[in-house]
Write a protein that holds these residues in place. Structure first.
Motif, PDB file in Angstrom:
ATOM      1  N   UNK A  48     -11.557  66.206  -6.440  1.00  0.00           N
ATOM      2  CA  UNK A  48     -10.557  65.440  -5.705  1.00  0.00           C
ATOM      3  C   UNK A  48      -9.923  64.434  -6.664  1.00  0.00           C
ATOM      4  N   UNK A  49      -8.685  64.761  -7.026  1.00  0.00           N
ATOM      5  CA  UNK A  49      -8.012  63.964  -8.061  1.00  0.00           C
ATOM      6  C   UNK A  49      -7.735  62.533  -7.598  1.00  0.00           C
ATOM      7  N   UNK A  50      -7.644  62.363  -6.307  1.00  0.00           N
ATOM      8  CA  UNK A  50      -7.344  61.019  -5.834  1.00  0.00           C
ATOM      9  C   UNK A  50      -8.574  60.137  -5.994  1.00  0.00           C
ATOM     10  N   UNK A  51      -9.708  60.692  -5.631  1.00  0.00           N
ATOM     11  CA  UNK A  51     -10.944  59.924  -5.775  1.00  0.00           C
ATOM     12  C   UNK A  51     -11.196  59.619  -7.249  1.00  0.00           C
ATOM     13  N   UNK A  53      -8.975  59.500  -9.598  1.00  0.00           N
ATOM     14  CA  UNK A  53      -7.975  58.550 -10.060  1.00  0.00           C
ATOM     15  C   UNK A  53      -8.312  57.130  -9.637  1.00  0.00           C
ATOM     16  N   UNK A  54      -8.846  57.013  -8.449  1.00  0.00           N
ATOM     17  CA  UNK A  54      -9.202  55.688  -7.944  1.00  0.00           C
ATOM     18  C   UNK A  54     -10.227  55.023  -8.869  1.00  0.00           C
ATOM     19  N   UNK A  57      -8.627  54.944 -12.710  1.00  0.00           N
ATOM     20  CA  UNK A  57      -7.338  54.288 -12.879  1.00  0.00           C
ATOM     21  C   UNK A  57      -6.362  55.112 -13.704  1.00  0.00           C
ATOM     22  N   UNK A  59      -3.954  58.735 -13.491  1.00  0.00           N
ATOM     23  CA  UNK A  59      -3.506  59.777 -12.578  1.00  0.00           C
ATOM     24  C   UNK A  59      -3.347  61.108 -13.294  1.00  0.00           C
TER      25      UNK A  59
ATOM     26  N   UNK B  50      -3.563  55.889  -4.889  1.00  0.00           N
ATOM     27  CA  UNK B  50      -4.721  56.764  -5.035  1.00  0.00           C
ATOM     28  C   UNK B  50      -5.761  56.407  -3.970  1.00  0.00           C
ATOM     29  N   UNK B  54      -6.858  58.763  -0.983  1.00  0.00           N
ATOM     30  CA  UNK B  54      -8.258  59.151  -0.796  1.00  0.00           C
ATOM     31  C   UNK B  54      -8.652  59.037   0.682  1.00  0.00           C
TER      32      UNK B  54
END
Lengths: 335, 335
Positions: A48-51, A53-54, A57, A59, B50, B54
């Motif tokens: 999960x790229x969003x997790x 990335x979170x 930091x 993207x 992000x 998520x």
DNA sequence: TGGCGAAAACGAAACGTTTCGTTATTAAAA
DNA sequence: TTTTAATAACGAAACGTTTCGTTTTCGCCA
């Protein structure tokens, strides 16, 4: 719904940390390696790229901002930029600002709000201060095609001065004395450079410049059309014309067609950028070709080196050689 | 570094939940509204997409996938798609697959790994099953330009049959009896449709078709060039040729120039897609123009309606009218 | 003044990762 | 065998949001 790293951990009996380590290229016992691979396959696990990335930091996304998506010179560069980025795990968000400085700002903001890790752009020229702010935030920026003195970032561009010099030189050695030039808008970097080459060639060959033959357009089709007409309406028209970008070259050819002017007998013409144009126009058009592929790839590589912190040096200006194709559209007055 | 919602909460003395509520359009006391606005301004707070993504499982990003970024027909559509999406808070990730079905798959995967909320694409045609899987995952897909029967998604395309029919009809009524056509690759949707129009016009006007005059290219410049040559080398060459996309039209014009064939005296020509071409080629080229702007905007709007769940209906096929410009490149045998 | 209900604010859990500091395992050295 | 050092695995906190269920606030009416 979709499997998470937690599911993979459960499946393998390992901890989340271990799985994460492996996914990110860390060392893991061979048997666990196999096990994790199996789990990923069976569960169809996708990170999960969003997790990610979170946490990191980053993207893994670069922003690409160009004046127009309808200009093949730019899109062709974009295509090459994208290719290199993709090979290195980066995706890109492509935007155009439709030649509108306001929009340029907006889209820049937009890219930043999307948390891009870096930006490759063709700057319009009127938002220096704003872009400099972005640079100061620590977001690597690479300029293409145009250079802004007051922004401290890498830049990749064609060797405009020589490109222009060579074109004019070829006209002069073929006996042309009155050479028109259709430049871009004043105060734009490429305009100045291409004009510089024009002037320098005249100086070197001791040919006088008639200021009436130096016109400024907007780099769009319509202005190429208008400026060509204006040049031909000068009392003593030029014998050759150099048009300094693709769109204006289109416009110039349209105007020539409409006026039923014969190339090269009534006017010699050298255009810019698009190699295909050379073969479509009849008689075949002489043209300055920019190395789109090299420009795109170079810019992408520079950005990558900045993103990996491989390159921490101060910004550099990279100039790439252009090619000059002299075809039938240039007449020679010499034997 | 950057301010978070937590900082805003602290600054205002409100809870995170309240701030979040306000940011997302919820109701909040007027004084708190003012306070939060102030905090956001002072702290320069920007939402972290992000983190939001998520939680919400939405990236507010659409994927755009086209065969080539160097084809102005597609990029011009992309430009219009992007504009609409942007106005609605969506960004887009643009990819091309360089006309390569393998790459199409890869890039599709890539877009999904980027967690795009929806996809607008020009399908190549050979990955139906794969794309259908994407659709079944619940990711809205909108096709442009081409229709694949076994994928259940919305599609926006030009009215190819009529476009082609009209072009051929104009040739026939001007007295042409031997009309060549340079089609795209076999088994591609637009190829079939454009050929259908060609056939139907012949039928309606009771003109026989000589199969030697029906050739198939690859929709690229080179094949247009080759096919035009082949058509002219037929024992009894056509009096008119219809070329069914932009790139091949370019190639055809190049070949004509090289062979020094006179338009329209020796051959009449109708091209496709690019309206500028009409004025650059001399004599001016007749052309079928697709409504790029409308196509892009329509596709974007359909995608948006799917994303908002406004449109839950079954997939629709949207056909947009083309325009036919008859210029000097068509000769009339009728007084 | 007390009680009521609606509106607003709140606390805390959860999303799926990475990463740091710690513990367990293993093999070689003593 | 015991000790040591290196390697691998682990637990838990943290990233910055949204959201759900709960509590507080506040104006109004009885």
């Amino acid at each position: 719904m979709a499997a998470t790293i937690k599911d993979v951990a459960k499946y393998t009996g390992l901890s989340i940390a271990t799985v994460s380590k492996y996914i990110n290229g860390g060392r893991v016992l061979e048997k666990n390696k196999v096990l994790i691979d199996e789990a990923i396959r069976v569960l169809d696990f996708k990170i999960n790229e969003m997790a990610r990335g979170l946490k990191t930091n980053r993207s893994m996304t670069a922003g690409i901002l160009i004046p127009s998506l309808e200009n093949i010179f730019f899109t062709s560069i974009v295509s090459n930029v994208e290719n290199i980025l993709l090979q290195n795990g980066y995706s890109s968000i492509v935007c155009d600002y439709r030649e509108n400085p306001e929009l340029e700002k907006e889209k820049l903001d937009f890219l930043i709000s999307k948390m891009v890790d870096g930006i490759i752009m063709v700057p319009h020229g009127s938002n220096s201060a704003y872009i400099q702010q972005v640079v100061e935030k620590g977001i690597p920026v690479v300029f293409i095609d145009r250079h802004l003195k007051d922004v401290h970032c890498d830049v990749v561009l064609a060797d405009n001065i020589n490109a222009s010099y060579d074109a004019i030189e070829q006209l002069i050695v073929r006996g042309h004395k009155r050479i028109g030039i259709i430049c871009g808008p004043k105060n734009i970097f490429t305009t100045e450079e291409r004009l510089k080459g024009y002037i320098r060639a005249h100086e070197d060959y001791a040919v006088d410049i008639d200021k009436k033959l130096v016109l400024f357009g907007n780099y769009d089709v319509e202005s190429g059309y208008r400026m060509l007409n204006r040049l031909m309406d000068v009392k003593k028209p030029p014998t050759a014309i150099f048009v300094t970008n693709y769109e204006m070259t289109l416009g110039a050819v349209m105007a020539i067609n409409e006026r039923n002017i014969k190339i090269p007998d009534q006017i010699s013409l050298i255009g810019f950028d698009n190699i295909q144009l050379a073969r479509i126009v009849k008689p075949s058009l002489s043209i300055v070709v920019q190395p789109m592929k090299e420009i795109g790839e170079k810019a992408a590589k520079i950005l990558l080196s900045r993103l990996n912190k491989e390159n921490q040096g101060s910004p550099a200006v990279n100039r790439l050689k252009t090619e000059l194709l002299i075809k039938e559209s240039v007449k020679s007055f010499i034997d």
